[in-house]
Design a protein around this motif. Structure first.
Motif, PDB file in Angstrom:
ATOM      1  N   ILE A  77       0.822  -1.201   0.000  1.00 18.50           N
ATOM      2  CA  ILE A  77       0.000   0.000   0.000  1.00 18.50           C
ATOM      3  C   ILE A  77       0.858   1.254   0.000  1.00 18.50           C
ATOM      4  CG2 ILE A  77      -1.534   1.302   1.497  1.00 18.50           C
ATOM      5  CD1 ILE A  77      -3.109  -1.200   1.877  1.00 18.50           C
ATOM      6  N   GLN A  78       2.005   1.177   0.594  1.00 17.04           N
ATOM      7  CA  GLN A  78       2.913   2.310   0.529  1.00 17.04           C
ATOM      8  C   GLN A  78       3.180   2.711  -0.909  1.00 17.04           C
ATOM      9  OE1 GLN A  78       5.596   1.067   3.606  1.00 17.04           O
ATOM     10  NE2 GLN A  78       6.953   2.679   2.949  1.00 17.04           N
ATOM     11  N   ARG A  79       3.323   1.725  -1.776  1.00 21.03           N
ATOM     12  CA  ARG A  79       3.654   1.973  -3.175  1.00 21.03           C
ATOM     13  C   ARG A  79       2.627   2.845  -3.849  1.00 21.03           C
ATOM     14  NH1 ARG A  79       2.329  -2.070  -4.999  1.00 21.03           N
ATOM     15  NH2 ARG A  79       2.604  -1.719  -7.204  1.00 21.03           N
ATOM     16  N   GLY A  80       1.380   2.647  -3.534  1.00 20.76           N
ATOM     17  CA  GLY A  80       0.318   3.386  -4.213  1.00 20.76           C
ATOM     18  C   GLY A  80       0.544   4.880  -4.182  1.00 20.76           C
ATOM     19  N   PHE A  81       0.946   5.389  -3.037  1.00 23.16           N
ATOM     20  CA  PHE A  81       1.176   6.819  -2.934  1.00 23.16           C
ATOM     21  C   PHE A  81       2.554   7.216  -3.398  1.00 23.16           C
ATOM     22  CE2 PHE A  81      -2.456   8.792  -1.185  1.00 23.16           C
ATOM     23  CZ  PHE A  81      -3.162   7.782  -0.574  1.00 23.16           C
ATOM     24  N   LEU A 121     -11.953   7.514  -0.527  1.00 20.29           N
ATOM     25  CA  LEU A 121     -12.732   6.314  -0.853  1.00 20.29           C
ATOM     26  C   LEU A 121     -12.217   5.661  -2.127  1.00 20.29           C
ATOM     27  CD1 LEU A 121     -16.300   7.511   0.134  1.00 20.29           C
ATOM     28  CD2 LEU A 121     -14.900   5.810   1.295  1.00 20.29           C
ATOM     29  N   GLY A 122     -11.775   6.494  -3.072  1.00 32.62           N
ATOM     30  CA  GLY A 122     -11.217   5.943  -4.306  1.00 32.62           C
ATOM     31  C   GLY A 122      -9.968   5.131  -4.025  1.00 32.62           C
ATOM     32  N   LYS A 123      -9.080   5.719  -3.227  1.00 34.91           N
ATOM     33  CA  LYS A 123      -7.836   5.019  -2.879  1.00 34.91           C
ATOM     34  C   LYS A 123      -8.138   3.768  -2.056  1.00 34.91           C
ATOM     35  CE  LYS A 123      -4.515   7.795  -4.345  1.00 34.91           C
ATOM     36  NZ  LYS A 123      -3.882   6.996  -5.392  1.00 34.91           N
ATOM     37  N   LEU A 124      -9.114   3.892  -1.171  1.00 37.68           N
ATOM     38  CA  LEU A 124      -9.515   2.755  -0.345  1.00 37.68           C
ATOM     39  C   LEU A 124      -9.959   1.600  -1.242  1.00 37.68           C
ATOM     40  CD1 LEU A 124     -10.217   1.597   2.477  1.00 37.68           C
ATOM     41  CD2 LEU A 124     -12.448   2.648   2.246  1.00 37.68           C
ATOM     42  N   ALA A 125     -10.806   1.928  -2.231  1.00 36.92           N
ATOM     43  CA  ALA A 125     -11.293   0.898  -3.138  1.00 36.92           C
ATOM     44  C   ALA A 125     -10.142   0.255  -3.898  1.00 36.92           C
ATOM     45  CB  ALA A 125     -12.304   1.502  -4.119  1.00 36.92           C
ATOM     46  N   THR A 126      -9.224   1.088  -4.367  1.00 40.07           N
ATOM     47  CA  THR A 126      -8.061   0.552  -5.087  1.00 40.07           C
ATOM     48  C   THR A 126      -7.300  -0.442  -4.224  1.00 40.07           C
ATOM     49  OG1 THR A 126      -7.792   2.702  -6.151  1.00 40.07           O
ATOM     50  CG2 THR A 126      -5.965   1.159  -6.325  1.00 40.07           C
ATOM     51  N   ASN A 127      -7.047  -0.042  -2.997  1.00 34.01           N
ATOM     52  CA  ASN A 127      -6.249  -0.907  -2.120  1.00 34.01           C
ATOM     53  C   ASN A 127      -6.952  -2.216  -1.817  1.00 34.01           C
ATOM     54  OD1 ASN A 127      -4.004   0.776  -1.901  1.00 34.01           O
ATOM     55  ND2 ASN A 127      -4.998   2.021  -0.360  1.00 34.01           N
ATOM     56  N   ILE A 128      -8.275  -2.179  -1.679  1.00 34.23           N
ATOM     57  CA  ILE A 128      -9.024  -3.409  -1.432  1.00 34.23           C
ATOM     58  C   ILE A 128      -8.900  -4.347  -2.634  1.00 34.23           C
ATOM     59  CG2 ILE A 128     -11.317  -4.386  -1.086  1.00 34.23           C
ATOM     60  CD1 ILE A 128     -12.019  -1.928   0.510  1.00 34.23           C
ATOM     61  N   VAL A 129      -9.008  -3.761  -3.831  1.00 28.68           N
ATOM     62  CA  VAL A 129      -8.882  -4.583  -5.033  1.00 28.68           C
ATOM     63  C   VAL A 129      -7.495  -5.216  -5.114  1.00 28.68           C
ATOM     64  CG1 VAL A 129      -8.794  -4.522  -7.547  1.00 28.68           C
ATOM     65  CG2 VAL A 129     -10.622  -3.333  -6.336  1.00 28.68           C
ATOM     66  N   LEU A 130      -6.463  -4.398  -4.836  1.00 26.31           N
ATOM     67  CA  LEU A 130      -5.097  -4.930  -4.892  1.00 26.31           C
ATOM     68  C   LEU A 130      -4.904  -6.080  -3.904  1.00 26.31           C
ATOM     69  CD1 LEU A 130      -2.994  -1.671  -5.234  1.00 26.31           C
ATOM     70  CD2 LEU A 130      -3.496  -3.353  -6.986  1.00 26.31           C
ATOM     71  N   LEU A 131      -5.413  -5.894  -2.693  1.00 30.50           N
ATOM     72  CA  LEU A 131      -5.314  -6.953  -1.695  1.00 30.50           C
ATOM     73  C   LEU A 131      -6.026  -8.217  -2.180  1.00 30.50           C
ATOM     74  CD1 LEU A 131      -5.895  -4.919   1.568  1.00 30.50           C
ATOM     75  CD2 LEU A 131      -3.836  -6.195   1.008  1.00 30.50           C
ATOM     76  N   ALA A 132      -7.205  -8.024  -2.760  1.00 30.63           N
ATOM     77  CA  ALA A 132      -7.975  -9.175  -3.216  1.00 30.63           C
ATOM     78  C   ALA A 132      -7.234  -9.938  -4.307  1.00 30.63           C
ATOM     79  CB  ALA A 132      -9.339  -8.722  -3.724  1.00 30.63           C
ATOM     80  N   GLY A 163     -11.002  -3.268   6.616  1.00 33.58           N
ATOM     81  CA  GLY A 163     -10.426  -2.741   7.852  1.00 33.58           C
ATOM     82  C   GLY A 163      -8.979  -2.351   7.665  1.00 33.58           C
ATOM     83  N   PHE A 164      -8.205  -3.270   7.103  1.00 34.02           N
ATOM     84  CA  PHE A 164      -6.792  -3.011   6.878  1.00 34.02           C
ATOM     85  C   PHE A 164      -6.602  -1.755   6.032  1.00 34.02           C
ATOM     86  CE2 PHE A 164      -2.400  -4.273   6.575  1.00 34.02           C
ATOM     87  CZ  PHE A 164      -1.981  -3.710   5.388  1.00 34.02           C
ATOM     88  N   ALA A 165      -7.286  -1.718   4.898  1.00 34.45           N
ATOM     89  CA  ALA A 165      -7.091  -0.619   3.953  1.00 34.45           C
ATOM     90  C   ALA A 165      -7.596   0.711   4.519  1.00 34.45           C
ATOM     91  CB  ALA A 165      -7.778  -0.938   2.627  1.00 34.45           C
ATOM     92  N   SER A 166      -8.615   0.653   5.379  1.00 35.73           N
ATOM     93  CA  SER A 166      -9.149   1.917   5.904  1.00 35.73           C
ATOM     94  C   SER A 166      -8.066   2.699   6.628  1.00 35.73           C
ATOM     95  CB  SER A 166     -10.336   1.656   6.832  1.00 35.73           C
ATOM     96  OG  SER A 166      -9.918   0.985   7.990  1.00 35.73           O
ATOM     97  N   LEU A 167      -7.267   2.022   7.433  1.00 36.31           N
ATOM     98  CA  LEU A 167      -6.182   2.714   8.136  1.00 36.31           C
ATOM     99  C   LEU A 167      -4.949   2.879   7.260  1.00 36.31           C
ATOM    100  CD1 LEU A 167      -6.094   1.537  11.834  1.00 36.31           C
ATOM    101  CD2 LEU A 167      -6.765   3.736  10.898  1.00 36.31           C
ATOM    102  N   ALA A 168      -4.624   1.851   6.483  1.00 28.84           N
ATOM    103  CA  ALA A 168      -3.405   1.908   5.682  1.00 28.84           C
ATOM    104  C   ALA A 168      -3.475   3.040   4.664  1.00 28.84           C
ATOM    105  CB  ALA A 168      -3.174   0.569   4.993  1.00 28.84           C
TER     106      ALA A 168
END
Lengths: 222, 46, 227
Positions: A68-72, A96-107, A142-147
């Motif tokens: 997730i660090q990479r995204g930014f 919310l956009g970034k949150l959605a992205t991170n959830i997709v990446l995790l998935a 949960g993870f992505a919300s804070l990350a």
């Protein structure tokens, strides 16, 4: 607002798809962590399935932190963040956009890692797939919300990249515990058994998605 | 029972020592800062 | 007002000594755990003081974020530092108490586990402020962390109950809920709690003053550059 969220999601995913190498690295890291945990724990074949939930979530958390660090960081390097902020997107939409992205990446990472754990640790994950997917989604959220919130902090200076895991890990303990316990319960007996752990995940998600929406502006200001 | 007295003593020593060391650190830092303020003020006036 | 400020540290000291006297001389020995149980009378108040400090961090951080008050920021930082101090004391007295009673230095029982996590969160806060650099933004980042930490407390509390802890019967004894048989024990706990609370307040006030001095130094340095 939701159109903005989708727009950010699409843009980010397109960037990730174009730079396939780093996305691949992210997935491979998850795989590697699972292998390393399995080797280090070296369970007897009969004991192995018991370890699957713990190995899964430990791997997800560490891989997630690095990914997730990479995204930014990616955006900072192209100085795109300035561009995004100049446009009239409100911080909540951006978050919310970034949150959605991170959830997709995790998935995407989990799509490969979960079957792998099933194979390496002889765990019957396929039979409880719907329940497992729900647990994974709640954990990712949960993870992505804070990350997502904290990753934006690393955009400004170097020292903070090292700090991100240090700051996030204690905060994420409930996700880890909830994820592991829910996965355990799901593997043992389906949904009912997982009630307490699911409750923890849902509560965490609710609190920190709202907190993220409200606090994101403070993190990207200036 | 008497060796448990050792544990009791250790616990309370830890608490008082911790507090004492922290207060001492703050006092020291305070003095250093006050001196630096005096010094900076002098340099600005000159 | 200045008289109050001058007398306050002495009041804190007197109250702490009164508490100490109650704990060592007056309060009766608890039946099951013996004299080691007396550690409880500082261990628990220290935990309460730490919690209060962290709530202050969150509140002050919120004020800083939405009003820009630098005083609030200094209060947040000071409260975090004192909170971590109290948390450390809890984590030191806890194992000292556990060792003679249960034979182990550490148990993953819900309370101790939560205390460790909380310690880690706010130690992280202090590290962020110490090593994050001189950038303006660091104060804001720390404020966000301060708020998020407190929001996490209820969830952490519930989630650690899902872990295997030490045997429940022993747990209730440690919590002291069923163990406080004598009313003197309750009184001692309250006096000790008040003493810890006032001690915490005094330490935070001292630390805030240090913060103000640091800000003054920074301001003077900047002025020096323009002269």
């Amino acid at each position: 607002m939701w159109r903005g969220v989708l727009a950010i999601l699409r843009k980010d995913l397109r960037i990730e798809w174009r730079t396939k190498e780093s996305l691949a690295g992210f997935v491979v890291l998850g795989v590697l962590l699972v292998v390393i945990f399995s080797v280090a724990l070296d369970p007897a074949p009969a004991d192995a399935p018991r370890l699957a939930p713990s190995v899964l979530w430990a791997a997800f958390v560490f891989t997630g932190l690095l990914g997730i660090q990479r995204g930014f960081v990616l955006e900072r390097e192209n100085d795109c963040l300035g561009g995004v902020l100049a446009s009239p997107i409100d911080p909540a939409t951006l978050y919310l956009g970034k949150l959605a992205t991170n959830i997709v990446l995790l998935a995407v990472m989990q799509a490969l890692v979960v079957p792998l754990v099933g194979v390496l640790l002889h765990a019957q994950l396929g039979t409880v797939l719907p329940a497992l997917l729900l647990v994974l989604f709640l954990g990712n959220l949960g993870f992505a919300s804070l990350a997502t919130l904290f990753a934006a902090m690393t955009v400004r200076a170097r020292a903070r990249e090292v700090m991100l895991p240090v700051l996030l890990l204690p905060l994420l303990v409930p996700v880890l515990i909830g994820g592991v316990k829910a996965t355990e319960a799901v593997l043992r007996g389906g949904f009912g058994a997982a009630a307490g752990a699911l409750g923890v995940l849902v509560a965490f998600d609710a609190i920190f998605v709202v907190a993220g929406v409200l606090l994101f502006e403070q993190v990207i200001r200036d | 029972m008497s060796d448990n007295l050792g544990y009791l003593f250790a616990a309370y020593t830890a608490v008082w020592l911790g507090i004492f060391l922290y207060v001492r650190r703050l006092a020291r830092r305070g003095r250093e800062l006050e001196e630096e303020i005096r010094d900076l003020r002098r340099r600005i006036e000159s | 007002m200045p008289l109050l400020a001058a007398l306050f540290p002495w009041a804190v000291l007197v109250l702490m000594l009164v508490a100490q006297w109650l704990i060592f001389v007056v309060v009766p020995t608890e039946a099951q755990m013996g004299i080691v149980q007396r550690i409880f009378y500082f261990h628990v108040p220290a935990a309460w003081a730490a919690f209060l400090c962290f709530f202050v961090v969150a509140g002050a951080s919120a004020v800083y974020l939405w009003r820009g008050s630098r005083a609030a920021d200094r209060l947040a930082h000071a409260s975090a530092e004192v909170g971590v101090l109290f948390c450390t004391l809890v984590l030191v007295t806890g194992p000292i108490w556990a060792r003679p009673i249960w034979g182990v230095w550490w148990t993953w029982d819900p309370r101790l586990t939560m205390t460790v996590i909380l310690w880690a969160i706010y130690a992280g806060y202090l590290m962020l402020r110490a090593f994050g650099g001189a950038d303006e933004a660091v104060a804001r980042y720390a404020a966000v962390l301060g708020i998020v930490g407190v929001l996490d407390i209820p969830v952490i509390r519930v989630s650690v109950r899902l872990l295997h802890g030490i045997h429940p019967a022993v747990l209730t004894n440690k919590e002291g809920g069923s163990g406080l048989t004598d009313p003197m024990m309750r009184t001692t706990l309250y006096v000790a709690s008040l003493a810890m609370l006032l001690l915490g307040g005094w330490l935070v006030a001292l630390r805030v003053r240090t913060g103000r001095l640091e800000a003054e130094v920074a301001g003077l340095r900047r002025e020096l550059e323009h002269v």
